[in-house]
Design a protein around this motif. Structure first.
Motif, PDB file in Angstrom:
ATOM      1  N   ALA A 145       0.839  -1.101   0.143  1.00  0.00           N
ATOM      2  CA  ALA A 145      -0.039   0.071   0.013  1.00  0.00           C
ATOM      3  C   ALA A 145       0.773   1.305   0.067  1.00  0.00           C
ATOM      4  O   ALA A 145       0.441   2.232  -0.210  1.00  0.00           O
ATOM      5  N   ILE A 160       2.614   2.254   2.445  1.00  0.00           N
ATOM      6  CA  ILE A 160       2.611   3.398   3.877  1.00  0.00           C
ATOM      7  C   ILE A 160       3.912   2.856   4.494  1.00  0.00           C
ATOM      8  O   ILE A 160       4.543   3.735   5.241  1.00  0.00           O
ATOM      9  N   TYR A 178      -7.378   0.026   0.758  1.00  0.00           N
ATOM     10  CA  TYR A 178      -6.740  -0.680   1.893  1.00  0.00           C
ATOM     11  C   TYR A 178      -7.732  -0.843   2.947  1.00  0.00           C
ATOM     12  O   TYR A 178      -8.049   0.211   3.516  1.00  0.00           O
ATOM     13  N   ASP A 187      -8.183  -2.387  11.968  1.00  0.00           N
ATOM     14  CA  ASP A 187      -9.087  -1.829  12.694  1.00  0.00           C
ATOM     15  C   ASP A 187      -9.788  -0.845  11.630  1.00  0.00           C
ATOM     16  O   ASP A 187      -9.375  -0.497  10.703  1.00  0.00           O
ATOM     17  N   ASN A 198     -10.749   2.175  11.669  1.00  0.00           N
ATOM     18  CA  ASN A 198     -10.269   3.498  11.297  1.00  0.00           C
ATOM     19  C   ASN A 198     -11.206   4.336  10.849  1.00  0.00           C
ATOM     20  O   ASN A 198     -11.059   5.110   9.916  1.00  0.00           O
ATOM     21  N   LEU A 199     -12.445   4.461  11.285  1.00  0.00           N
ATOM     22  CA  LEU A 199     -13.350   5.130  10.706  1.00  0.00           C
ATOM     23  C   LEU A 199     -13.238   6.661  11.484  1.00  0.00           C
ATOM     24  O   LEU A 199     -12.710   6.725  12.627  1.00  0.00           O
ATOM     25  N   LEU A 200     -13.763   7.833  10.859  1.00  0.00           N
ATOM     26  CA  LEU A 200     -13.626   9.031  11.405  1.00  0.00           C
ATOM     27  C   LEU A 200     -14.669   9.231  12.562  1.00  0.00           C
ATOM     28  O   LEU A 200     -15.621   9.316  12.050  1.00  0.00           O
ATOM     29  N   PRO A 201     -14.273   9.412  13.674  1.00  0.00           N
ATOM     30  CA  PRO A 201     -15.280   9.379  14.848  1.00  0.00           C
ATOM     31  C   PRO A 201     -16.394  10.559  14.683  1.00  0.00           C
ATOM     32  O   PRO A 201     -17.539  10.711  15.022  1.00  0.00           O
ATOM     33  N   TRP A 202     -15.626  11.515  13.840  1.00  0.00           N
ATOM     34  CA  TRP A 202     -16.722  12.793  13.833  1.00  0.00           C
ATOM     35  C   TRP A 202     -17.385  12.921  12.691  1.00  0.00           C
ATOM     36  O   TRP A 202     -18.093  13.872  12.211  1.00  0.00           O
ATOM     37  N   ARG A 203     -17.449  11.978  11.733  1.00  0.00           N
ATOM     38  CA  ARG A 203     -18.176  11.687  10.634  1.00  0.00           C
ATOM     39  C   ARG A 203     -19.167  10.663  10.587  1.00  0.00           C
ATOM     40  O   ARG A 203     -19.004   9.570  11.294  1.00  0.00           O
ATOM     41  N   PHE A 216     -15.994   9.808   2.395  1.00  0.00           N
ATOM     42  CA  PHE A 216     -14.816  10.697   2.665  1.00  0.00           C
ATOM     43  C   PHE A 216     -13.694  10.441   1.410  1.00  0.00           C
ATOM     44  O   PHE A 216     -13.231  11.700   1.072  1.00  0.00           O
ATOM     45  N   ALA A 217     -13.468   9.591   0.836  1.00  0.00           N
ATOM     46  CA  ALA A 217     -12.481   9.145  -0.410  1.00  0.00           C
ATOM     47  C   ALA A 217     -12.990  10.193  -1.389  1.00  0.00           C
ATOM     48  O   ALA A 217     -12.494  10.950  -2.114  1.00  0.00           O
ATOM     49  N   TYR A 275     -23.206   7.984  14.088  1.00  0.00           N
ATOM     50  CA  TYR A 275     -21.700   8.194  14.054  1.00  0.00           C
ATOM     51  C   TYR A 275     -21.446   6.874  14.459  1.00  0.00           C
ATOM     52  O   TYR A 275     -22.019   6.100  15.320  1.00  0.00           O
ATOM     53  N   HIS A 281     -19.371   5.748  16.810  1.00  0.00           N
ATOM     54  CA  HIS A 281     -19.685   5.016  18.184  1.00  0.00           C
ATOM     55  C   HIS A 281     -21.138   4.657  18.528  1.00  0.00           C
ATOM     56  O   HIS A 281     -21.285   3.817  19.600  1.00  0.00           O
ATOM     57  N   ARG A 306     -16.410   1.896   2.312  1.00  0.00           N
ATOM     58  CA  ARG A 306     -15.677   3.231   2.147  1.00  0.00           C
ATOM     59  C   ARG A 306     -14.600   3.117   1.313  1.00  0.00           C
ATOM     60  O   ARG A 306     -14.063   4.036   0.645  1.00  0.00           O
ATOM     61  N   LEU A 314      -5.207   7.146  11.289  1.00  0.00           N
ATOM     62  CA  LEU A 314      -6.249   7.809  10.398  1.00  0.00           C
ATOM     63  C   LEU A 314      -5.647   8.520   9.328  1.00  0.00           C
ATOM     64  O   LEU A 314      -6.180   8.872   8.180  1.00  0.00           O
ATOM     65  N   TRP A 321     -20.560  14.130  17.857  1.00  0.00           N
ATOM     66  CA  TRP A 321     -20.337  12.991  17.416  1.00  0.00           C
ATOM     67  C   TRP A 321     -19.473  11.917  18.346  1.00  0.00           C
ATOM     68  O   TRP A 321     -19.365  10.908  18.560  1.00  0.00           O
TER      69      TRP A 321
END
Lengths: 274, 268
Positions: A69, A71, A104, A108, A110-115, A123-124, A155, A157, A171, B160, B258
């Motif tokens: 990937a 990274i 990739y 985990d 790796n979701l954005l918790p504020w979205r 997002f992408a 959200y 959570h 995603r 992230l 959120w």
């Protein structure tokens, strides 16, 4: 005809890949070089192929995917994507995702918790400047296909582990990268949810026939999903064995054990996994 | 999962209980104050009742509001002037860890220096008007918010960022869509600490030299042996802090919907 042509085309090739991590200061005296985590590892993936890679814990599976990937850097060997070498020794020259051509799905979510779910899925597309009516409709189709309809405004959570996995899966699918890497994406969910997620993944894959490299430590999962399974050795990691999976598609993941050929290939792979 | 275990009705019960207990604590403090006033004499320690009457009187004749307005304007301007660069700097420095390391001892020094001791200097440089108070307030707010934001930027989950890079996000987009929202809780924590300090700094600068503001009221009250006026002005300053805090809570709740409810409940 086009399908058979594209199936023979090699899309991604890993050649004599090697990886060792930088020595940690003050850890060992003297200048003993750090051990190879991955050494002399080679394989290739054809366009549209679902390749599974089985390996024991600590076999450097995530490291391998991180290098593909872009990274992480490779210490030896190279990665060839669609005929062009892409890997690098210099961390600053890395191009994560190789211009959006490699998706990739990490272990985990790796979701954005504020979205919200929808905004995570978009997002992408958003950062790529490809958000329009067509791609939005595509995103909604995927959300419905994995049973997340009605949860678009939630959200992370507020979602269950399985739902978060589905969100992280689509995603990546939504922006349609030619190759998708998956690093044990279903390892952290319960057995029932996992079977459902595997079935969802196969359904989605049948729709688009992406090239997928799916890493797992679960032999059953490797057989249920893949066209071909590679077995990794212990460290330093290399390819220990390769098995074609002769089970015809579409496959019923829930009854995979009962299908003809399963027991045979399972035994073979198990014998190779150290 | 423990989040869903707290259904709305126990939550409401906790809220009521908290409110009632707060009133009890207030009654206790006022009783202590009254006792002190009786013991030492109202000349030295004004009573709660005469302070309240004076407070209402000064509100009605507009004097208190006018002076509180000055103090608030100074604290507000100082918070903006000090807070904005303090929020932006760590974002810019995220890609330059060496500069952060070079600046660190100076920032720690600035953070730790008794900035109120600079008040006479600022008065000398900027005069006895609002400018000197704004300068002092800004210098107090800047360092607090800088370190809070820096901590937020540093605590960012690198996975992230990698996810966003693989998806094709540019550095700017990562700063905007990943680093900024991730740091918002820390930025708020910084302002939550900084704003009461800002109001206190403005009041103290006014105390030293000014012809208006709550600090000026305290100063003239003390000069005239009028402890009632001193207390009224102090209460006004305290209420300003509460109002600012309320504003922050509202903003925070709005920007951080959120977050899991338990997480935000425990912090407020």
């Amino acid at each position: 005809m086009a399908a058979t042509l594209s199936e023979v085309r090699t899309l991604l090739e890993v050649r004599q890949l090697g990886k060792r991590f930088a020595q940690r200061q003050g850890r060992d005296k003297g200048h003993e070089p750090s051990p190879w985590v991955i050494q002399d590892l080679s394989f290739s993936v054809r366009a549209g192929e679902f390749l599974t890679i089985v390996g024991p814990s600590g076999a450097g599976k995530s490291t391998l995917l991180n290098i593909i990937a872009q990274i992480d850097t490779a210490s030896a060997g190279e990665i060839v994507f669609d005929g062009t070498p892409v890997s690098s020794r210099d961390p600053r020259a890395l191009k994560p995702g190789i211009d959006r051509r490699i998706g990739y799905v990490t272990q985990d979510d790796n979701l954005l918790p504020w979205r919200s779910t929808l905004d995570n899925v978009l997002f992408a597309l958003e950062v790529q400047g490809r958000l329009n009516d067509e791609t939005r409709a595509h995103a909604e189709t995927l959300i419905r296909a994995v049973g997340l309809a009605g949860f678009e405004r939630y959200y992370p959570h507020e979602l269950s582990g399985g739902m978060r996995k589905r969100t992280s899966l689509i995603r990546t699918l939504v922006y349609d990268p030619p190759v998708i890497l998956m690093d044990e994406p279903f390892a952290a969910v319960d057995a029932q949810t996992r079977t459902q997620l595997q079935a969802d993944l196969l359904t989605l894959w049948e729709l688009g026939r992406k090239t997928i490299i799916f890493v797992t430590h679960d032999i059953t999962e490797a057989i249920a999903l893949g066209d071909r399974a590679l077995v990794l050795s212990k460290q330093p990691t290399r390819i220990a064995a390769e098995h074609m999976i002769p089970i015809p598609r579409p496959r019923n993941v829930k009854d995979i054990f009962a299908l003809e050929g399963f027991a045979d290939v399972y035994e073979k792979i198990r014998a190779d996994v150290q | 999962m423990s989040v869903s275990a707290l259904s709305p009705s126990p939550l409401r019960a906790i809220r009521w209980r908290t409110l009632i207990d707060r009133v009890l604590v207030l009654v206790f403090i006022v009783a202590l104050w009254q006792a002190g006033s009786l013991w030492f004499g109202a000349y030295w320690l004004s009573s709660p009742w005469s302070t309240t009457t004076r407070f209402v009187e000064q509100i009605l004749n507009g004097e208190l509001l006018r002076h509180a307005g000055y103090t608030l304007a100074e604290a507000g301007a100082g918070t903006l002037i000090g807070g904005l660069p303090a929020v932006l700097l760590p974002f810019w420095l995220r890609r330059h860890p060496i500069i952060v390391a070079i600046l660190d001892p100076f920032m720690v020094g600035g953070y730790g220096a008794p900035k109120l001791a600079f008040a006479p200097l600022f008065l000398l440089w900027f005069g006895i008007g609002m400018e000197s108070k704004i300068a002092l307030t800004a210098s107090v707010v800047f360092f607090i918010v800088y370190f809070a934001t820096l901590a937020g930027v540093r605590a960012l989950d690198p996975r992230l960022v990698q996810m966003a890079q693989v998806a094709g996000a540019s550095e700017r987009q990562i700063a905007r869509h990943i680093v900024m929202p991730a740091a918002v809780p820390n930025i708020f924590a910084g302002f939550r600490i900084a704003v009461p300090y800002a109001i206190a700094a403005a009041v103290i600068a006014e105390l030293i030299s000014s012809n208006r503001g709550l600090g000026y009221l305290v100063q003239t009250g003390a000069m005239n042996f009028d402890t009632t006026s001193v207390f009224a002005a102090i209460i006004a300053a305290t209420l300003l802090v509460h109002a600012a805090n309320l504003l922050m809570n509202t903003l925070e709740a709005l920007l951080m919907r959120w977050r899991a409810p338990l997480q935000s409940m425990m912090e407020s």
